[in-house]
Design a protein around this motif. Structure first.
Motif, PDB file in Angstrom:
ATOM      1  N   CYS A 153       0.854  -1.114  -0.085  1.00  0.00           N
ATOM      2  CA  CYS A 153       0.009   0.120   0.006  1.00  0.00           C
ATOM      3  C   CYS A 153       0.703   1.113  -0.174  1.00  0.00           C
ATOM      4  O   CYS A 153       0.620   2.248  -0.813  1.00  0.00           O
ATOM      5  CB  CYS A 153      -1.072   0.123   1.118  1.00  0.00           C
ATOM      6  SG  CYS A 153      -2.093  -1.121   0.965  1.00  0.00           S
ATOM      7  N   GLU A 154       1.882   1.182   0.714  1.00  0.00           N
ATOM      8  CA  GLU A 154       2.845   2.426   0.768  1.00  0.00           C
ATOM      9  C   GLU A 154       3.554   2.468  -0.769  1.00  0.00           C
ATOM     10  O   GLU A 154       3.584   3.686  -1.078  1.00  0.00           O
ATOM     11  CB  GLU A 154       4.147   2.263   1.877  1.00  0.00           C
ATOM     12  CG  GLU A 154       3.339   2.295   3.262  1.00  0.00           C
ATOM     13  CD  GLU A 154       4.264   1.953   4.373  1.00  0.00           C
ATOM     14  OE1 GLU A 154       5.401   1.859   3.909  1.00  0.00           O
ATOM     15  OE2 GLU A 154       3.740   1.855   5.593  1.00  0.00           O
TER      16      GLU A 154
ATOM     17  N   SER B 140      -0.972   6.949  -6.367  1.00  0.00           N
ATOM     18  CA  SER B 140      -1.830   7.832  -5.699  1.00  0.00           C
ATOM     19  C   SER B 140      -2.353   7.159  -4.388  1.00  0.00           C
ATOM     20  O   SER B 140      -2.457   6.108  -4.061  1.00  0.00           O
ATOM     21  CB  SER B 140      -2.920   8.268  -6.647  1.00  0.00           C
ATOM     22  OG  SER B 140      -4.106   7.182  -6.743  1.00  0.00           O
ATOM     23  N   ARG B 141      -2.947   8.320  -3.572  1.00  0.00           N
ATOM     24  CA  ARG B 141      -3.514   7.739  -2.316  1.00  0.00           C
ATOM     25  C   ARG B 141      -4.601   7.176  -2.657  1.00  0.00           C
ATOM     26  O   ARG B 141      -5.395   6.409  -1.908  1.00  0.00           O
ATOM     27  CB  ARG B 141      -3.899   9.183  -1.494  1.00  0.00           C
ATOM     28  CG  ARG B 141      -4.335   8.901  -0.203  1.00  0.00           C
ATOM     29  CD  ARG B 141      -4.417  10.013   0.603  1.00  0.00           C
ATOM     30  NE  ARG B 141      -5.753  10.844   0.153  1.00  0.00           N
ATOM     31  CZ  ARG B 141      -5.953  11.895   0.407  1.00  0.00           C
ATOM     32  NH1 ARG B 141      -5.340  12.610   1.437  1.00  0.00           N
ATOM     33  NH2 ARG B 141      -7.248  12.339  -0.018  1.00  0.00           N
ATOM     34  N   HIS B 142      -5.597   7.633  -3.694  1.00  0.00           N
ATOM     35  CA  HIS B 142      -6.822   7.013  -4.111  1.00  0.00           C
ATOM     36  C   HIS B 142      -6.552   5.471  -4.388  1.00  0.00           C
ATOM     37  O   HIS B 142      -7.252   4.377  -4.049  1.00  0.00           O
ATOM     38  CB  HIS B 142      -7.360   7.565  -5.344  1.00  0.00           C
ATOM     39  CG  HIS B 142      -8.021   9.030  -4.878  1.00  0.00           C
ATOM     40  ND1 HIS B 142      -9.060   9.135  -4.080  1.00  0.00           N
ATOM     41  CD2 HIS B 142      -7.621  10.008  -5.350  1.00  0.00           C
ATOM     42  CE1 HIS B 142      -9.385  10.389  -3.786  1.00  0.00           C
ATOM     43  NE2 HIS B 142      -8.526  11.282  -4.530  1.00  0.00           N
ATOM     44  N   TRP B 143      -5.548   5.114  -5.211  1.00  0.00           N
ATOM     45  CA  TRP B 143      -5.421   3.655  -5.561  1.00  0.00           C
ATOM     46  C   TRP B 143      -4.730   3.063  -4.502  1.00  0.00           C
ATOM     47  O   TRP B 143      -5.004   1.881  -4.302  1.00  0.00           O
ATOM     48  CB  TRP B 143      -4.129   3.901  -6.597  1.00  0.00           C
ATOM     49  CG  TRP B 143      -4.693   4.081  -8.192  1.00  0.00           C
ATOM     50  CD1 TRP B 143      -6.039   4.787  -8.420  1.00  0.00           C
ATOM     51  CD2 TRP B 143      -3.922   3.898  -9.299  1.00  0.00           C
ATOM     52  NE1 TRP B 143      -6.109   4.737  -9.743  1.00  0.00           N
ATOM     53  CE2 TRP B 143      -4.861   4.221 -10.382  1.00  0.00           C
ATOM     54  CE3 TRP B 143      -2.586   3.598  -9.597  1.00  0.00           C
ATOM     55  CZ2 TRP B 143      -4.507   4.138 -11.582  1.00  0.00           C
ATOM     56  CZ3 TRP B 143      -2.417   3.314 -11.060  1.00  0.00           C
ATOM     57  CH2 TRP B 143      -3.159   3.710 -11.976  1.00  0.00           C
ATOM     58  N   ARG B 144      -3.884   3.423  -3.529  1.00  0.00           N
ATOM     59  CA  ARG B 144      -3.903   3.040  -2.313  1.00  0.00           C
ATOM     60  C   ARG B 144      -4.987   2.629  -1.415  1.00  0.00           C
ATOM     61  O   ARG B 144      -5.141   1.498  -1.093  1.00  0.00           O
ATOM     62  CB  ARG B 144      -3.082   3.622  -1.259  1.00  0.00           C
ATOM     63  CG  ARG B 144      -2.693   3.349   0.093  1.00  0.00           C
ATOM     64  CD  ARG B 144      -2.130   4.164   1.135  1.00  0.00           C
ATOM     65  NE  ARG B 144      -1.989   3.567   2.494  1.00  0.00           N
ATOM     66  CZ  ARG B 144      -0.868   3.258   2.925  1.00  0.00           C
ATOM     67  NH1 ARG B 144       0.198   4.132   2.663  1.00  0.00           N
ATOM     68  NH2 ARG B 144      -0.716   2.745   4.123  1.00  0.00           N
ATOM     69  N   SER B 145      -6.113   3.306  -1.397  1.00  0.00           N
ATOM     70  CA  SER B 145      -7.200   3.076  -0.855  1.00  0.00           C
ATOM     71  C   SER B 145      -7.979   1.803  -1.423  1.00  0.00           C
ATOM     72  O   SER B 145      -8.537   0.676  -0.960  1.00  0.00           O
ATOM     73  CB  SER B 145      -8.359   4.341  -0.708  1.00  0.00           C
ATOM     74  OG  SER B 145      -7.797   5.237  -0.076  1.00  0.00           O
TER      75      SER B 145
END
Length: 154
Positions: free
Chosen positions: A38-39, A46-51
């Motif tokens: 995730c990091e 992106s942060r959205h893809w991490r979610s």
């Protein structure tokens, strides 16, 4: 540009030899890898893809596929996370592109969706439309609204 539909029951054969011969391993991610994967996704994409990747890790079995070599993570792909039967997000590290890794992750993920009983997969808001059309005989979904998820909170 419309969303794309892929017939999973009619996927072309895929030979993973090209990436395997480069020392690349393709596999389903493991639960203890959640934080590091995730990091990596947030750092490279992106942060959205991490979610979305975090959602994939909450499924059993995990719906995140990864590609790595002896030096570390090279790419990832998710299925069934943005919405049921959706492919993506997916990404390959900039310095690993052009080696067939993204294509191999695409096929791993679509084959996994097919093994779960899906007859079709949706590629929402596709980037390389011609690539998906040529490799998968994907078809545009009329009146679809690509990027419908772009209204998310930043």
């Amino acid at each position: 540009m419309a969303d794309l539909l892929v017939r999973l029951y009619d996927l072309p054969e895929y030979d993973y030899k090209r990436v395997i011969d480069q020392g690349v391993t393709l596999r389903r991610a493991l639960a203890p890898e959640r934080a590091s994967v995730c990091e990596w996704v947030e750092t490279h994409f992106s942060r959205h893809w991490r979610s979305e990747v975090e959602t994939g890790f909450s499924h059993q079995p995990i719906d995140v596929w990864i590609a790595h070599d002896a030096d570390g993570l090279l790419g990832f792909a998710c299925g069934d996370v943005t919405a049921r039967g959706f492919f993506g997000p997916t990404g390959v590290a900039e310095d690993a592109r052009g080696r067939g890794i993204g294509e191999a992750l695409l096929f791993k993920t679509l084959q996994d969706l097919e093994s779960k009983g899906f007859a079709y997969a949706v590629i929402g808001d596709p980037g390389p439309v011609d690539f998906y059309k040529n490799k998968l005989d994907a078809t545009e979904i009329p009146a679809s609204k690509p990027g419908i998820y772009r209204g998310m909170l930043k």
